[in-house]
Design an enzyme around this catalytic site. Sequence first.
Site: not given
Ligand code: 80O
Length: 389
Positions: A3, A6, A140-141, A149, A389
Site C-alpha cells: 500500500h 494508500w 480499469c487499466v 503505476r 454498481l
Molecule cells: C460472475 O461474474 C463475475 C465477474 C467478475 C467478478 C465476479 C466476482 C465479484 N467480484 N462479484 C462482485 O463483486 C459482486 C458480487 C455480488 C454483488 N455485487 C458484486 O459487485 C458489484 C458491486 C461492486 N462493483 C461490481 C458489481 C463475478
Amino acid sequence: KRHKFWETQPVGQFKDKEDTSLPEGPIEPPTPLSEVKQEPYNLPSPYEWTTCDMDSEETCNEVYVLLKNNYVEDDENMFRFNYSKEFLRWALRPPGFYRSWHIGVRAKASKKLVAFITGVPARIRVRDEVVKMAEINFLCVHKKLRSKRLAPVMIKEVTRRVHLENIWQAAYTAGVVLPTPITTCQYWHRSLNPKKLIDVGFSRLGARMTMSRTIKLYKLPDSPATPGFRKMERRDVPAVTRLLKNYLSQFVVAPDFDEDDVEHWLLPTEDVVDSFLVESPETHEITDFCSFYTLPSSILGNQTYSTLKAAYSYYNVATKTPLLQLMNDSLIVAKQKDFDVFNALDVMENETFLKELKFGPGDGQLHYYLYNYRVRQELKPSELGLVLL
Ligand SMILES: COc1cccc(CC(=N)NC(=O)c2cccnc2OC2CCNCC2)c1
C-alpha cells in the site's frame, strides 16, 4: 512496500485501527479551492488524459470495449463483468453528474483508450451527517499496461477533479483489502438456470445430486405470489421515495435519496434496472419495493455460452409483505426475464432471506471504503444501506 500509495492518502490507516479515540468524520479539512492543483497530474509520456463524453456513441463504445476486455474478473478468471453501454450511460449520468469526472487515458500515438476511472456525485449519510461525496467506480487499466503505476495517478486525478467541485469525501468498493474497509461483505448467488450455471462452471453439481434433482430444487413459480405486485412507474416516484428514505434511515451508512435520485436510480430501464412495488389492492397504498440491476458477465473460454445473465439485488423495502416473500417474487420475475443467476450482498437485511431462498455463498468478498472520512469502528454488513454498481 504494501500500500505504498494508500499510506499517503487521507484514509483510515491500519495502524490507527484500534485507536477508537480518533473522532468520526473527515480526516483532513477541505483545501481552499485556490490551493487545489489547477492542472492535471503528469502521466507517463506516451499517455494523455481525455474526458469521456458518454453521450457520444463512439466514446461510449470505446469505454464499453475497454471494460469488456479488461475490467474485473472473478478469482478463477472464468468470468469478466460486461457492463452494457446503456448501463454505463445510466450509471454515469445521475442528477448533477460532472462530465469531467468521466476520465480516460489514451495512448498519444494511437489515440487508443487504455484506462478509465469515474466519479458521480452522491449525498451519503453517515450516522446523522449527510455528506456530499463522489462515488468512484470503473477503475480499469488495460491488461497490457498493468504494473506501470497508472492507477495511483488516475486516483489522484479523479480526486483533484472532485476537489475542484468542492467535494472532499468519496465512497468506493474493491474485491481487495486496502486501508481500511468500513465493512466487508460476503456475496451470495441464487441459481435461476442451474443447468447453464453448472455447464459453464459457475456452480458445481451438489454431492449426491443429479441434474434433474438440482433443476427441481431451484424451480420457481411462473408468477409472483403477492397481490398488488407490479412494475414501478413514474407516478410512483413520490411514494417510493418516502418508503425508501424511511427504510434507509435505520442504517449507519446509506444514500440520502430525493425524488430526482429515485427517478434516475430506480425507475425501470430495460436491460439496466428493474423495480417492482406492492400496491395494496384495498387501500392503494404502496407498502413494499424491490429492485435489481442487470450486469452480465462474459464467460471466458466456454464453447456453448458466451454470456452469463446476472441480476444484482439493489434496494428492497418490506413494510407489509414479509421480506422473504417479496424477495421470492423478485427471484420469480428475474427468472421470467431469463436471468441465469441472482446475486446479493449480505448488506441491509439480506442475510435474513439468503439461506432460506436457496442462495449459496460466493467465493469472494466485497470491501466498502470511504475516502477522507473516518468511521469510529468497522460496521457490520447489516449496518450498511449502500449498494454501488
Ligand atoms: C460472475 O461474474 C463475475 C465477474 C467478475 C467478478 C465476479 C466476482 C465479484 N467480484 N462479484 C462482485 O463483486 C459482486 C458480487 C455480488 C454483488 N455485487 C458484486 O459487485 C458489484 C458491486 C461492486 N462493483 C461490481 C458489481 C463475478
